[in-house]
Design an enzyme around this catalytic site. Structure first.
Site, short mmCIF file in Angstrom:
data_model
loop_
_atom_site.label_atom_id
_atom_site.label_comp_id
_atom_site.label_asym_id
_atom_site.label_seq_id
_atom_site.Cartn_x
_atom_site.Cartn_y
_atom_site.Cartn_z
N ASP A 65 0.83 -1.21 0.00
CA ASP A 65 0.00 0.00 0.00
C ASP A 65 0.86 1.26 0.00
OD1 ASP A 65 -2.46 1.28 -0.10
OD2 ASP A 65 -3.28 0.15 1.59
N ASP A 71 -10.46 2.03 -3.70
CA ASP A 71 -11.04 1.71 -2.40
C ASP A 71 -12.56 1.71 -2.45
OD1 ASP A 71 -8.68 1.28 -1.10
OD2 ASP A 71 -8.63 3.20 -0.04
#
Length: 729
Positions: free
Chosen positions: A478, A548
């Site tokens: 990430d 997301d």
């Protein structure tokens, strides 16, 4: 594939699909001639016409007023020496001059395709796949060389470009701008397509008329960004998904990028792409060289779907690498939405125990397993196990997962550091910052200075200690903020303009070392979702998290837009909870599953909260996906109906031999008009009969591609989906 006509002084790069031509014009200036469908021979039709244009100067020291760099189509333009358009390169000499004027010196043709040191790029598996042309230019005043590199693949309508600057002088120079490629095109009425977006709504294609003046698409966030992907396409006015010319340009780079298009005074078009010149200043000492990232140019006469398949095939076949390049990707369950930071051994065991009977293949432990992290305010940079949560350590979780027949994955955010961390206490200088200036927090975290080798080495060693002790099958990587205070505490004042690019080089170095040392681990990229979804990351990580936003309706647009450039095998998609946590929208389990099954499939929810009906649905979805996984991940993806233009959405997957196809159809909102929608398929074999295993009907390929299928207008409700599998008989 590459020929040089000595008499005409013309280079011709050609395969069965495309031709690319440029010449050495008067004054040894490289002049662009043509890029498009393949031609057998060139007979000089585009020799530069001599015209005396007002306020367009002659070549330096020439009295000929009919020949000017100001309107010559060039391969790579200099600065402030007669061409008033946007330059490809700007160099500041020691005397302060920023003039550049590169002229042809020599060329050589190479078999295959050389690697770019320290940078991701497309590649070949054998030298027979491609040929490469290197053309060397020189600026005699600066005494520097510029090597322009062109590679043409044998079977692909693709040309890759890059540039390398070599300081052959005895003085240092400052490179303030250097494009990877320039493409000058004759007058034509183009539209330009870009792929902008925002966090949780990435890659939303925009099409606009290319007007006179300068148009720019760029990122200054030191990432390819949620906001503007490093890709543009020039298309004809009548180009749509299925017909018309489409010329796409993709930059293989994960940092600050820049696409500049200029329509000049006589409607010629210049397209430049490369590292963004914002805050860029690279010091090149005598004998040193600077290598630009690669730009990929793809061309199709079969519309946007044709262009997309050009990029899909190249990115999947010759940019992605490693064990998982063509492997069927595992179906995952991620603990994040089930537990967030609140988990322990027992909670993780419960998820693991519930996953296997459903057919799930991998358990991924997300954020919160390291340091003393219980929220997003601490511990980034401390890559050791949080023993307060995981009393048996990470290996116990991995072993427990493997004993249950599942693969085990783990979340990392290697580029970040928290102020509340052991690493920051010991090395506060590791964070990007300028002394005596406040540091900008984002998500309560700072960014490590990856322009420094010792910082990259520290993270590499920490990660290796975990990876050497814990049997891992997968890593989710990430990157949850963009860069600010791009200043390195170890670089002197003259070299601060190098930090942003050196950061990206440090990132690539870390990724290369890890994927080389751990070839059996599947790496997945993520950046708050799709903030770094680019070909540079794809070189190291064959799949990435596109957004997301897991809302199925929003994902229709996100996945549709992403597919303009990137293959389905690179695009993960998960079923999440309803109502959706990002949008609050409620959608059926079927709709969520059908959208997610249009990518690399998985789940992002609390399995313990599933109803028995939902559990049965999960089993059925997984069984269906496993049966068709290879077709979805590696078949030809064709967009049929756009969520940006219609209430209905449709796309399909067709096997390379056209023996099978999967059709996904969606309806967004119901209306009392009971609209009758007819979906026309594409890419099938018109001579084959296809059996629809969902309805037990048989149709000819020609029938499906011309008559099509009606959707039942009596199916009421919002957010409906329908899937048909066709098998050729």
């Amino acid at each position: 594939m590459i020929k040089f006509d000595e008499q005409q002084r013309v280079f011709h790069l050609k395969n069965k699909k495309i031709s690319y031509l440029f010449s050495i014009e008067e004054g040894d200036i490289l002049s662009h001639l043509y890029f498009g469908p393949a031609i057998r021979n060139y007979h000089g039709e585009r020799c530069y016409p001599r015209v005396d244009r007002g306020f367009s100067g002659n070549l330096p020291e020439s009295m000929d007023r009919t020949y000017s760099k100001d309107d010559l189509l060039q391969e790579y333009s200099g600065n402030n020496t007669g061409d008033y358009r946007v330059p490809a390169i700007v160099i500041r000499a020691e005397n302060g001059s920023r003039l550049t004027d590169f002229r042809y010196q020599s060329y050589k043709i190479l078999a295959g395709k050389p690697k770019l040191p320290g940078l991701p790029a497309s590649y070949v598996k054998s030298d027979e796949e491609a040929e490469t042309l290197e053309v060397t230019l020189v600026d005699k005043t600066l005494d520097v060389q510029l090597v322009l590199t062109y590679t043409i693949y044998n079977e692909r309508p693709v040309i890759t470009r890059n540039a390398r600057l070599i300081n052959t002088s005895n003085q240092k120079i400052h490179v303030e701008k250097i494009a990877s490629m320039q493409l000058d095109l004759t007058k034509h009425d183009y539209d330009v397509i870009s792929v902008p977006g925002q966090y949780a709504l990435e890659r939303q294609p925009e099409r606009q008329e290319l007007r006179r003046g300068i148009t720019e698409f760029s990122s200054r966030r030191n990432s390819s960004s949620h906001h503007m992907n490093p890709f543009v396409a020039l298309v004809d006015k009548d180009t749509d998904e299925f017909q018309g010319n489409a010329l796409g340009v993709l930059l293989v780079y994960s940092g600050n990028h820049q696409f500049t298009l200029e329509k000049d005074q006589i409607d010629q078009i210049r397209l430049l792409t490369g590292i963004n010149d914002y805050d860029f200043d690279w010091v090149l000492e005598p004998g040193e060289n600077f290598q630009t990232p690669e730009a990929i140019m793809g061309f199709s006469q079969a519309g946007l779907n044709g262009m997309s398949q050009v990029f899909h095939n190249l990115l999947r076949d010759r940019v992605a690498r490693g064990k998982y390049q063509y492997a069927d990707r595992p179906i995952v369950i991620n603990n994040w939405e089930a537990t967030f930071f609140d988990f322990d051994d027992d909670k993780l065991d419960q998820i693991i125990n519930e996953a296997k009977p459903l057919g799930i293949e991998m358990f991924v432990l997300d954020d919160g397993w390291f340091g003393h992290r219980n929220d997003d305010n601490s511990s980034l940079g401390d890559w050791f196990v949080n023993k307060q949560k995981l009393t048996g350590g990470l290996k116990r979780v991995a072993d427990r997962t493997h004993e249950n027949g599942l693969k085990f994955g783990l979340w990392f955010e290697p580029e970040m550091i928290s102020i509340d961390s052991k690493l920051y206490q010991e090395h506060p200088d590791y964070a990007l910052h300028e002394p005596n200036r406040g540091m900008t927090l984002s998500r309560n975290q700072l960014v490590l200075d990856f322009s420094r080798k010792e910082v990259v080495d520290n993270i590499f060693n920490q990660m290796c200690k975990i990876l050497d002790e814990v049997p891992l099958d997968y890593i989710k990587w990430d990157f949850n903020r963009n860069l600010t205070e791009v200043f390195s505490s170890t670089a002197d004042a003259e070299h601060q303009g190098e930090v942003s690019h050196r950061y990206i080089l440090g990132l690539y170095d870390l990724m290369e070392r890890l994927v080389t040392r751990y070839p059996n681990i599947l790496f997945e990229g993520c950046s708050g979702g799709g903030g770094r979804f680019d070909a540079g990351i794809l070189y190291y990580m064959p799949q990435s998290w596109p957004s997301d936003d897991t809302d199925a309706v929003e994902r229709l647009k996100i996945q549709y837009g992403t597919s303009l450039v990137y293959p389905i095998s690179s695009m993960t998609a998960h079923v999440s909870v309803s109502p959706n946590q990002q949008t609050g929208r409620s959608t059926s389990f079927k709709m969520r599953g059908d959208v997610a099954m249009s990518g690399v499939f998985g789940y992002e929810l609390d399995l313990a909260e599933l109803t028995e009906e939902d559990r049965q649905m999960v089993k059925e979805q997984i069984k269906f996906y496993k049966a068709h996984r290879h077709l979805i991940q590696y078949g030809d993806f064709i967009r049929l109906e756009s969520p940006f233009d219609s209430n209905t959405v449709a796309w399909e997957f067709v096997s390379p031999d056209k023996s099978e196809a999967l059709l996904f159809m969606f309806k967004q909102l119901h209306t009392n008009r009971f609209e009758i929608n007819n979906t026309i398929m594409a890419g099938l074999d018109p001579t084959i009969d296809y059996h629809d295993e969902m309805t037990d009907q048989t149709y000819g390929g020609d029938e499906l591609m011309n008559v099509g299928l009606f959707r039942d207008p009596t199916h009421t409700g919002d957010f409906l989906s329908e899937v048909h599998y066709f098998k050729g008989k």
